[in-house]
Design a protein around this motif. Structure first.
Motif, PDB file in Angstrom:
ATOM      1  N   SER A 108       0.812  -1.220   0.000  1.00 32.80           N
ATOM      2  CA  SER A 108       0.000   0.000   0.000  1.00 32.80           C
ATOM      3  C   SER A 108       0.845   1.270   0.000  1.00 32.80           C
ATOM      4  CB  SER A 108      -0.904   0.011   1.235  1.00 32.80           C
ATOM      5  OG  SER A 108      -0.138   0.148   2.428  1.00 32.80           O
ATOM      6  N   LEU A 109       2.158   1.162  -0.186  1.00 34.03           N
ATOM      7  CA  LEU A 109       3.019   2.339  -0.128  1.00 34.03           C
ATOM      8  C   LEU A 109       2.589   3.443  -1.092  1.00 34.03           C
ATOM      9  CD1 LEU A 109       5.522   3.724   1.030  1.00 34.03           C
ATOM     10  CD2 LEU A 109       6.888   2.573  -0.723  1.00 34.03           C
ATOM     11  N   PRO A 110       2.245   3.144  -2.365  1.00 37.58           N
ATOM     12  CA  PRO A 110       1.787   4.242  -3.237  1.00 37.58           C
ATOM     13  C   PRO A 110       0.563   4.971  -2.686  1.00 37.58           C
ATOM     14  CG  PRO A 110       2.328   2.300  -4.550  1.00 37.58           C
ATOM     15  CD  PRO A 110       2.367   1.875  -3.113  1.00 37.58           C
ATOM     16  N   SER A 111      -0.403   4.221  -2.186  1.00 39.30           N
ATOM     17  CA  SER A 111      -1.599   4.859  -1.629  1.00 39.30           C
ATOM     18  C   SER A 111      -1.284   5.616  -0.348  1.00 39.30           C
ATOM     19  CB  SER A 111      -2.669   3.802  -1.360  1.00 39.30           C
ATOM     20  OG  SER A 111      -3.103   3.198  -2.559  1.00 39.30           O
ATOM     21  N   LEU A 112      -0.370   5.093   0.463  1.00 41.36           N
ATOM     22  CA  LEU A 112       0.009   5.790   1.693  1.00 41.36           C
ATOM     23  C   LEU A 112       0.695   7.114   1.386  1.00 41.36           C
ATOM     24  CD1 LEU A 112       0.225   5.795   4.759  1.00 41.36           C
ATOM     25  CD2 LEU A 112       2.334   4.475   4.571  1.00 41.36           C
ATOM     26  N   LEU A 113       1.594   7.116   0.400  1.00 32.84           N
ATOM     27  CA  LEU A 113       2.250   8.360   0.012  1.00 32.84           C
ATOM     28  C   LEU A 113       1.257   9.342  -0.598  1.00 32.84           C
ATOM     29  CD1 LEU A 113       5.587   6.954  -1.460  1.00 32.84           C
ATOM     30  CD2 LEU A 113       5.275   8.178   0.692  1.00 32.84           C
ATOM     31  N   ALA A 114       0.297   8.823  -1.364  1.00 30.94           N
ATOM     32  CA  ALA A 114      -0.747   9.701  -1.907  1.00 30.94           C
ATOM     33  C   ALA A 114      -1.573  10.311  -0.784  1.00 30.94           C
ATOM     34  CB  ALA A 114      -1.637   8.925  -2.864  1.00 30.94           C
ATOM     35  N   ALA A 115      -1.846   9.531   0.262  1.00 31.12           N
ATOM     36  CA  ALA A 115      -2.581  10.056   1.408  1.00 31.12           C
ATOM     37  C   ALA A 115      -1.790  11.160   2.105  1.00 31.12           C
ATOM     38  CB  ALA A 115      -2.887   8.923   2.388  1.00 31.12           C
ATOM     39  N   VAL A 116      -0.484  10.977   2.238  1.00 34.48           N
ATOM     40  CA  VAL A 116       0.354  12.018   2.837  1.00 34.48           C
ATOM     41  C   VAL A 116       0.299  13.285   1.987  1.00 34.48           C
ATOM     42  CG1 VAL A 116       2.720  12.642   3.428  1.00 34.48           C
ATOM     43  CG2 VAL A 116       1.874  10.357   3.978  1.00 34.48           C
ATOM     44  N   ARG A 117       0.369  13.106   0.668  1.00 31.59           N
ATOM     45  CA  ARG A 117       0.383  14.269  -0.231  1.00 31.59           C
ATOM     46  C   ARG A 117      -0.915  15.075  -0.145  1.00 31.59           C
ATOM     47  NH1 ARG A 117      -1.237  13.577  -5.338  1.00 31.59           N
ATOM     48  NH2 ARG A 117      -0.517  11.410  -5.306  1.00 31.59           N
ATOM     49  N   ILE A 118      -2.048  14.397  -0.204  1.00 35.15           N
ATOM     50  CA  ILE A 118      -3.309  15.140  -0.179  1.00 35.15           C
ATOM     51  C   ILE A 118      -3.644  15.655   1.220  1.00 35.15           C
ATOM     52  CG2 ILE A 118      -4.213  13.811  -2.114  1.00 35.15           C
ATOM     53  CD1 ILE A 118      -5.933  12.264  -0.186  1.00 35.15           C
TER      54      ILE A 118
END
Length: 288
Positions: free
Chosen positions: A206-216
């Motif tokens: 889930s790293l891509p989704s986790l980083l996307a969550a941090v970004r937004i």
């Protein structure tokens, strides 16, 4: 008895490894270049749109301030040093409040998403609460939050955390559920439980989704900080814009809005650059 010796390693045997490293470096540089280019174009587009809208709507120079007016207010005016000290001090307060809400919202989102992954019962119990927090305007909830927690940093964490929570939760839950059934079956065959599957498979995947969550979550946290300052605790940019507006200090008002917007853009794009580089280095850029 003869002894069979394996052939010595040659340059050709290490070629695939070197190719992989070179490709990883190229992917990282491409991701970095693309992110920086996007950042620069975003800044240019915002400046052009800002000045263009002032011109298109015929906003008077007394009320509407353009990029040059903000620059003069911060740099060239006789009292520019005092203006910078005041506004950057307020911005620092707002960014500190945003950091509190960012950490609170993201940690709660991660913990709740992991609980959802481990238990459908917890998801069925807590998801309606998350939807409620998402649907009720914070302006309506603020008096209750202030009544419970007072005008303190806890209120900042609650209001900022509510703004950050739902978008981050949706992204993290989506990422955790992208695990292939075959990987889950392998964990189960080797005696692993749901917690093992979460740690060993779901979280890394889930790293891509986790980083996307941090970004937004970055602009969301700043929005939450501004709301908390305006509705509850005062101070910072959120507490100052009302005073600037009521006192007709339009240069200070526009500059405050520009500074907090610029901070949000810079932080968002910095996280986007880190995200692109990390995913490129790990070979997960196509999953972002």
């Amino acid at each position: 008895m003869t002894e069979t010796l394996s052939p010595p390693a040659t340059a050709s045997s290490t070629a695939p490894t070197d190719d992989v490293r070179r490709e990883a470096r190229r992917a990282t540089l491409r991701a970095l270049g693309s992110s920086v280019t996007t950042f620069v174009l975003t800044i240019v587009a915002v400046l052009v749109l800002w000045q263009g809208l002032l011109w298109a709507f015929g906003v008077t120079a007394y009320v509407g301030k353009g990029p040059l007016d903000v620059w003069n207010f911060l740099v060239t005016m006789p009292n520019a040093a005092e203006n910078r000290a005041q506004l950057f001090g307020q911005l620092a307060v707002t960014l500190g409040d945003a950091a509190i809400g960012f950490v609170a919202g993201l940690v709660v989102a991660l913990v709740v998403a992991m609980a959802f992954q481990l238990s459908k019962g917890i998801e069925h119990a807590l998801m309606p609460l998350a939807m409620l927090l998402r649907s009720v305007p914070l302006v309506a909830m603020a008096p209750v939050i202030i009544l419970i927690f007072g005008r303190s940093s806890v209120t900042v964490a609650v209001i900022g955390g509510i703004v950050v929570l739902f978008p981050a939760l949706v992204n993290i839950v989506f990422g955790l559920r992208q695990v292939s059934p075959q990987m889950s079956d392998v964990i189960e065959v080797y005696g692993g439980n749901a917690w093992t599957a979460l740690r060993k498979v779901a979280l890394p995947s889930s790293l891509p989704s986790l980083l996307a969550a941090v970004r937004i979550s970055v602009p969301g946290a700043i929005t939450g900080a501004l709301l908390a300052e305006w509705l509850a605790v005062g101070g910072g940019i959120g507490g100052a814009v009302g005073a600037y507006s009521s006192q007709a200090q339009f240069s200070a008002l526009w500059t405050a809005v520009v500074l907090v917007t610029a901070a949000a853009l810079v932080l968002y794009n910095l996280v986007a650059i880190v995200e692109s580089v990390v995913l490129a280095r790990m070979g997960m850029a196509d999953r972002a």
